[in-house]
Scaffold this active site. Structure first.
Site, PDB file in Angstrom:
ATOM      1  N   HIS A 197       1.102  -1.461   0.069  1.00 54.61           N
ATOM      2  CA  HIS A 197       0.044   0.186   0.639  1.00 54.61           C
ATOM      3  C   HIS A 197       0.627   0.940   0.137  1.00 54.61           C
ATOM      4  CE1 HIS A 197      -3.210   3.165   1.191  1.00 54.61           C
ATOM      5  NE2 HIS A 197      -2.045   3.549   2.324  1.00 54.61           N
ATOM      6  N   ASP A 213       7.275  22.642 -25.468  1.00 51.51           N
ATOM      7  CA  ASP A 213       7.030  22.006 -24.923  1.00 51.51           C
ATOM      8  C   ASP A 213       8.592  21.026 -23.355  1.00 51.51           C
ATOM      9  OD1 ASP A 213       7.292  18.438 -24.342  1.00 51.51           O
ATOM     10  OD2 ASP A 213       6.286  18.438 -26.031  1.00 51.51           O
ATOM     11  N   TRP A 259       7.435  -0.667   3.772  1.00 47.93           N
ATOM     12  CA  TRP A 259       8.442  -0.001   2.686  1.00 47.93           C
ATOM     13  C   TRP A 259       9.794   0.613   3.163  1.00 47.93           C
ATOM     14  CZ3 TRP A 259       9.307   4.825   1.473  1.00 47.93           C
ATOM     15  CH2 TRP A 259       9.438   6.419   2.184  1.00 47.93           C
ATOM     16  N   SER A 313      11.884   8.633 -11.963  1.00 48.03           N
ATOM     17  CA  SER A 313      11.713   9.751 -11.302  1.00 48.03           C
ATOM     18  C   SER A 313      12.654  10.933 -11.560  1.00 48.03           C
ATOM     19  CB  SER A 313      11.998   9.899  -9.759  1.00 48.03           C
ATOM     20  OG  SER A 313      10.764   9.202  -9.297  1.00 48.03           O
ATOM     21  N   HIS A 373      13.650  11.918   4.432  1.00 46.14           N
ATOM     22  CA  HIS A 373      12.787  12.720   4.838  1.00 46.14           C
ATOM     23  C   HIS A 373      12.818  13.876   3.567  1.00 46.14           C
ATOM     24  CE1 HIS A 373      10.395  14.600   7.577  1.00 46.14           C
ATOM     25  NE2 HIS A 373      11.022  15.873   7.051  1.00 46.14           N
ATOM     26  N   GLU A 377      12.392  12.708   0.688  1.00 46.82           N
ATOM     27  CA  GLU A 377      11.091  12.670  -0.208  1.00 46.82           C
ATOM     28  C   GLU A 377       9.621  13.070   0.657  1.00 46.82           C
ATOM     29  OE1 GLU A 377      11.168  10.393  -2.799  1.00 46.82           O
ATOM     30  OE2 GLU A 377       9.181   9.876  -2.620  1.00 46.82           O
ATOM     31  N   TYR A 430       8.777  16.061   1.990  1.00 47.56           N
ATOM     32  CA  TYR A 430       8.538  17.235   0.961  1.00 47.56           C
ATOM     33  C   TYR A 430       8.585  16.823  -0.959  1.00 47.56           C
ATOM     34  CZ  TYR A 430       9.674  17.771   6.092  1.00 47.56           C
ATOM     35  OH  TYR A 430       9.589  18.497   6.653  1.00 47.56           O
ATOM     36  N   HIS A 489      14.889  12.628  13.397  1.00 47.51           N
ATOM     37  CA  HIS A 489      14.046  12.253  13.870  1.00 47.51           C
ATOM     38  C   HIS A 489      12.817  10.862  13.670  1.00 47.51           C
ATOM     39  CE1 HIS A 489      11.902  15.165  11.018  1.00 47.51           C
ATOM     40  NE2 HIS A 489      11.837  13.507  10.402  1.00 47.51           N
ATOM     41  N   HIS A 490      13.086  10.469  12.193  1.00 49.96           N
ATOM     42  CA  HIS A 490      12.604   8.724  11.994  1.00 49.96           C
ATOM     43  C   HIS A 490      13.321   8.004  12.954  1.00 49.96           C
ATOM     44  CE1 HIS A 490      10.469  10.377   8.775  1.00 49.96           C
ATOM     45  NE2 HIS A 490      11.257  11.101   8.688  1.00 49.96           N
ATOM     46  N   THR A 538       6.885  26.573   7.523  1.00 46.34           N
ATOM     47  CA  THR A 538       6.237  26.021   6.825  1.00 46.34           C
ATOM     48  C   THR A 538       5.116  26.988   7.636  1.00 46.34           C
ATOM     49  OG1 THR A 538       6.709  23.922   7.437  1.00 46.34           O
ATOM     50  CG2 THR A 538       4.593  23.740   7.348  1.00 46.34           C
ATOM     51  N   LYS A 590       4.237  30.255   5.271  1.00 47.63           N
ATOM     52  CA  LYS A 590       3.427  29.449   4.104  1.00 47.63           C
ATOM     53  C   LYS A 590       1.930  29.326   5.041  1.00 47.63           C
ATOM     54  CE  LYS A 590       6.205  27.038   1.316  1.00 47.63           C
ATOM     55  NZ  LYS A 590       5.354  28.070  -0.327  1.00 47.63           N
ATOM     56  N   ARG A 639       1.625   0.713  15.374  1.00 46.92           N
ATOM     57  CA  ARG A 639       0.854   0.683  13.941  1.00 46.92           C
ATOM     58  C   ARG A 639       1.719  -0.781  13.120  1.00 46.92           C
ATOM     59  NH1 ARG A 639       6.014   4.271  11.126  1.00 46.92           N
ATOM     60  NH2 ARG A 639       4.316   2.934   8.819  1.00 46.92           N
TER      61      ARG A 639
END
Lengths: 403, 47, 533
Positions: C79, C108, C144, C172, C255, C257, C259, C304-305, C330, C333, C452
């Site tokens: 998922h 183009d 993942w 990518s 991280h 990723e 953003y 922080h992960h 942030t 914004k 989780r």
């Protein structure tokens, strides 16, 4: 936990019925917030959590308040005419600087708490916590029993029948173990975590923290439990199939109760060790083996049929289709015949696999995890179950000789 | 401003200039990608 | 370098363009490739969504009813991979393809053939990835994040998963190179960097993030592969390696990723809110600087992960402070969007509804992010449903809502028809209610102690899990309305004018609707007052 297919099929679906729905809802107690816990650290973390939560709520009320006020009042349908301002250095500077100040206000108590948590010095006792797929082991590094460190495994006690809805779920469903970790109240306990196979994470919310258990590395933490009681937690890092089925239970006792528990446990372990020298009957071994096999059933399944492509069946004559790196070691050890079917090899070879594992496959070495009695019992059980009729009775003494 | 200079360029000159720019950008970015890929494996191998 | 020649004189391929399937297979046109990306992304959104519904169905009540734990783990892993690499990222690349050339007045993308290639790698990568579910031993089930040693226990699927990830990465990176080369070189004369629409700015910065981190992910999974099959010990403690090093490398990718999946969303919302507030975007320059600051900070907060892996105190403090700092740009914004709406003359067509919901719900995700940044509290939150709630709040009503807002906003430009406004609003309200019923209770579950990635849970978690699952089905099924609105709009509807939104600014609205296949073959004149809306 057991069946060898991904989907539970019609029987499983049928279990999603209205009665089941009500019975589980009856247990549900909608807990909203973090537990304040039972240690000074967990109290500080709870306060920190609430402080930041209320700061966020306050900021949210201001920001969303302004937004919704303008959504209501500055609508075209209410005749609002758009202003054309599009920058203001003063305002932009303000909403850069003010958040910085708020953040500094949060960082100060957070830093203090963090520093306090790191201080593992002057511990009264040390517990080594080791994560296994899928159970925990606790070693009391300061306690000896018969010349060895006092230690034991802690397994899930909830039965598969409860999990699969064939028996009612009891109050501590999935949070019950056969042997809890017992700790004294009021003592500073140093807890070192590590793992035997993959990364796990040892977490009891009432203590206020979790710590990863990493194979090959040791992490240090500490706790001082303030009140006697039973505190429950779970593995918090995905560690494979039964990650959801390796709970943690701590029983915190007052000093005299703890001392008594320690003495009883030591006596029990000594008696267990002595039993290894006597001759065991076949029935005794089969009964013991069936309970030990729960460890094996996590992979090889309760019916010994394994999982195709991953875990071989333990039943002679069963086919096993899998990648060659899994088949080759079985063939070498005489557990796979020419036709690709399972063959049960000699007792010695069989014991070797259980004790030493098969490197490069998920089969780990159980010599350190299981006692002579347990290995003898489980071998006897495997060799005489599910249609296996080798008739062997493996004695603990034979296993001792192989060590 | 270099960007303003393009305002007075002929279409052909503009396209030629863009073509050179794209080539340069492509070269630099491909080198960056390789550097990050191999660099991180190299760093990990130093341990 | 003949690839760049196409865009110099793109008119010539009109005469012998193949028809049917071959046309889509060989197209080098940015609008057609954009459409391909968007269709692919929508397909993957439904594939990944189905997996999510399997997960939520199993978690509807305690006990195992529908799937086995190992299959459950495959579902959570797949998922995530499908939604991140198959749904959200390709959707943004599709939008970039469609919009960037039109917004900067380019004919183009800079590298049209590479563009074709970077799209067509994707279907193969995902066919490969999804096929692993049917292999011996099942698909990847270690999450993942692919943490070793657990991910090394994957069966026959392992090398296929790695190859699929490599292919997605190559795709990518090629997409990102194309975006940078286009923005830096093909802007129409007078379209200076600080006149670019914010969507272009955020994509330029996102593309740099992609260039920097996708190769790092590739490196990490390459090392996993050599550890499993070639006897290296990068991450194997027994061989002198370090399993935690994988986490450092992975989150150095992971991280930024995060953003990569939110910065283009910021860009979209910054286009839409001014349009429907009929007022210029407040603080354009500070929006650009804030985006750049977030991108810079994303490289120094990966730790922080990993607060619970046992870092030294100094490391934990550094990552905590750096992470808290992200709240500043942030916040800027969010305040700017708020100020843009303030004293505007607002209407609430579907794109605006999604954009406003984005601002509110993304901010809630930001608040829980700030809470997670506090290292001591993170020792409680880490790996619980609180984290699940947090990142779904920033990814679903965040990134996914912005993509839906963008779809409604530019659909008239793409198809030449107006979408069905009534159905659009119905879709919005079902989604907005569904997503909150789905994810808000997960905050409570996490705080109450539910880890989780578990297929079964203790009885005290039953109540909120049931509510969450009901929300999941409401949210999931309401996406069928979205599918129907899009199909209906492609097939017909009220003809759309060149500029269907009264307050819209920007070069794309100077083109007729639907936008012709080839646009801006001669660069447009830039009217500085029209720039960036």
């Amino acid at each position: 936990m057991t069946a060898n297919r991904p989907w539970r099929g019609a029987r499983g679906m049928a279990a999603v019925g209205v009665p089941a729905l009500w019975s589980s809802a009856a247990f549900a107690n909608f807990q909203l917030n973090m537990t304040p816990g039972v240690t000074s650290v967990s109290h500080r973390i709870y306060e920190l959590h609430m402080l930041i939560f209320w700061i966020c709520v306050a900021i949210g009320i201001v920001v969303f308040g302004v937004m919704f006020w303008s959504i209501v009042h500055h609508r075209k349908s209410r005749g609002a005419v758009a202003a054309q301002f599009h920058e203001s250095t003063k305002v932009e500077l303000a909403w850069t600087v003010v958040p910085v100040l708020i953040l500094v206000g949060m960082a100060i108590p957070a830093t203090k708490t963090l520093v306090a948590m790191e201080d593992t010095a002057d511990a009264d006792l040390t517990i080594k916590v080791t994560g296994y797929q899928w159970k925990w082991r606790y070693d009391y590094l300061d306690e000896k029993v018969g010349g060895e460190t006092l230690g034991f495994y802690s397994n899930l006690k909830t039965t598969p029948q409860q999990v699969y809805g064939d028996a009612p779920k009891d109050e501590h469903y999935l949070l019950e173990v056969d042997r809890p970790l017992v700790l004294p109240v009021g003592k500073k306990v140093r807890i070192v975590t590590t793992a035997a196979d993959v990364i796990h994470s040892w977490w009891v919310p009432s203590l206020g923290w979790k710590r990863d258990a990493i194979p090959g590395f040791i992490n240090e933490s500490w706790t001082r439990i303030e009140q006697p009681g039973t505190y429950r937690g779970q593995c918090a890092e995905l560690c494979g199939k039964d990650h959801g089925f390796m709970p943690i239970v701590i029983v915190a006792m007052n000093e005299p109760d703890y001392a008594k528990w320690l003495a009883d446990t030591k006596a029990g372990l000594l008696a267990e060790r002595d039993s290894a020298t006597r001759e065991w009957s076949r029935d005794e071994l089969m009964a013991k083996g069936a309970s030990v096999f729960q460890t094996c059933a996590a992979c090889h399944q309760a019916n010994g049929q394994g999982l195709p492509g991953m875990f071989p069946p333990l039943v002679a004559g069963q086919p096993f289709a899998a990648p060659e790196p899994l088949l080759a070691p079985l063939r070498e050890r005489g557990f796979l015949d020419g036709a690709g079917n399972i063959h049960i090899g000699s007792v010695t070879q069989h014991a070797e696999i259980v004790m030493k594992g098969i490197p490069g496959t998920p089969m780990s070495a159980y010599a350190g995890q299981l006692s002579d009695v347990e290995i003898a019992a489980v071998l006897t059980y495997i060799r005489n179950s599910w249609g296996n009729t080798l008739g062997d009775v493996v004695q603990p003494a034979a296993i001792k000789a192989l060590r | 401003m270099a960007e303003m200079a393009t305002m007075t360029m002929s279409d052909d000159d503009l396209r030629a200039r863009q073509r050179r720019g794209v080539r340069r950008t492509l070269l630099v970015l491909v080198l960056l990608v390789l550097a990050f890929y191999l660099g991180f494996i190299w760093l990990a191998a130093q341990r | 370098m003949s690839t760049t020649a196409d865009q110099i004189a793109p008119a010539h391929d009109e005469h012998h363009a193949p028809r049917g399937l071959l046309r889509w297979l060989t197209t080098t046109n940015h609008k057609e490739i954009g459409t391909l990306y968007l269709v692919f992304s929508l397909t993957m959104f439904f594939v990944g969504g189905t997996m999510a519904l399997i997960i939520r169905a199993e978690l509807f009540q305690p006990g195992l009813q529908i799937v086995e734990p190992y299959f459950f783990n495959q579902m959570t892993t797949m998922h995530a991979l499908v939604m991140i690499f198959g749904a959200v990222m390709p959707a943004f690349v599709g939008l970039a393809n469609w919009l960037i050339p039109m917004m900067i007045g380019a004919p183009d993308m800079a590298l049209p053939r590479m563009n074709n290639w970077s799209f067509w790698i994707m279907p193969f990568a995902f066919t490969l990835l999804l096929s692993t579910l049917f292999m011996d031993g099942g698909g990847p089930a270690g999450g993942w994040t692919l943490y070793p040693p657990l991910s090394l226990q994957t069966g026959a699927a392992f090398p296929f998963v790695i190859l699929a990830i490599h292919m997605m990465g190559v795709s990518s990176v090629m997409g990102a190179i194309n975006v940078i080369a286009t923005i830096l070189n093909l802007r129409a004369p007078g379209m200076t960097l600080m006149r670019m629409p914010l969507f272009v700015w955020t994509w330029l910065i996102t593309a740099y993030l992609l260039i920097a981190v996708m190769p790092v992910l590739a490196g990490a999974v390459t090392m996993l592969l050599t550890d499993k099959y070639f006897g290296t010990s990068f991450f194997n403690a027994a061989g002198g390696g370090d399993p935690v090093m994988f986490q450092h490398i992975f989150w150095f990718f992971g991280h930024p990723e995060v953003y990569i999946m939110i910065l283009p969303a910021f860009g979209i919302v910054s286009q839409i809110i001014p349009t429907f507030a009929r007022k210029p975007l407040f603080g354009y320059a500070s929006m650009v600087y804030a985006t750049a600051s977030i991108a810079f900070l994303s490289f120094i907060v990966w730790g922080h992960h990993m607060f619970t892996v046992g870092m030294p105190l100094a490391g934990e403090l550094f990552f905590m402070y750096a992470t808290m700092l992200i709240a500043v740009p942030t916040g800027v914004k969010v305040f700017n969007w708020m100020a843009t709406m303030w004293r505007g003359s607002m209407t609430f067509e579907t794109p605006m509804l999604f954009a406003v919901a984005f601002v509110v719900l993304f901010t809630i995700g930001g608040f829980s992010g700030l809470m997670l940044a506090i290292a001591p509290a993170d020792f409680q939150y880490q790996d619980t449903y609180f984290v699940v709630a947090h990142f779904h709040y920033v990814l679903v009503p965040g990134a996914v809502f912005s993509i839906m807002a963008a779809t409604y906003y530019w659909l008239p430009k793409w198809t030449g028809h107006m979408y069905d406004e009534k159905l659009g609003r119905l879709h919005f309200w079902c989604s907005a209610i569904g997503v909150n019923v789905l994810f808000f209770p997960q905050h409570f579950l996490g705080l109450a102690g539910m880890p989780r990635r578990i297929p079964d849970y203790a009885l005290q978690f039953a109540g909120f899990n049931m509510i969450s699952s009901i929300g999941a089905f409401l949210f999931g099924l309401s996406q069928l309305i979205f599918l129907w609105v899009v199909i209906k709009c492609i097939r017909g509807g009220e003809p759309a004018p060149a500029k269907p939104w009264e307050g819209a600014h920007g070069l794309e609205w100077t083109l007729p609707s639907p936008a012709p296949l080839h646009t801006f073959q001669t660069p447009p004149q830039i009217d500085p007052s029209e720039a960036h809306g």
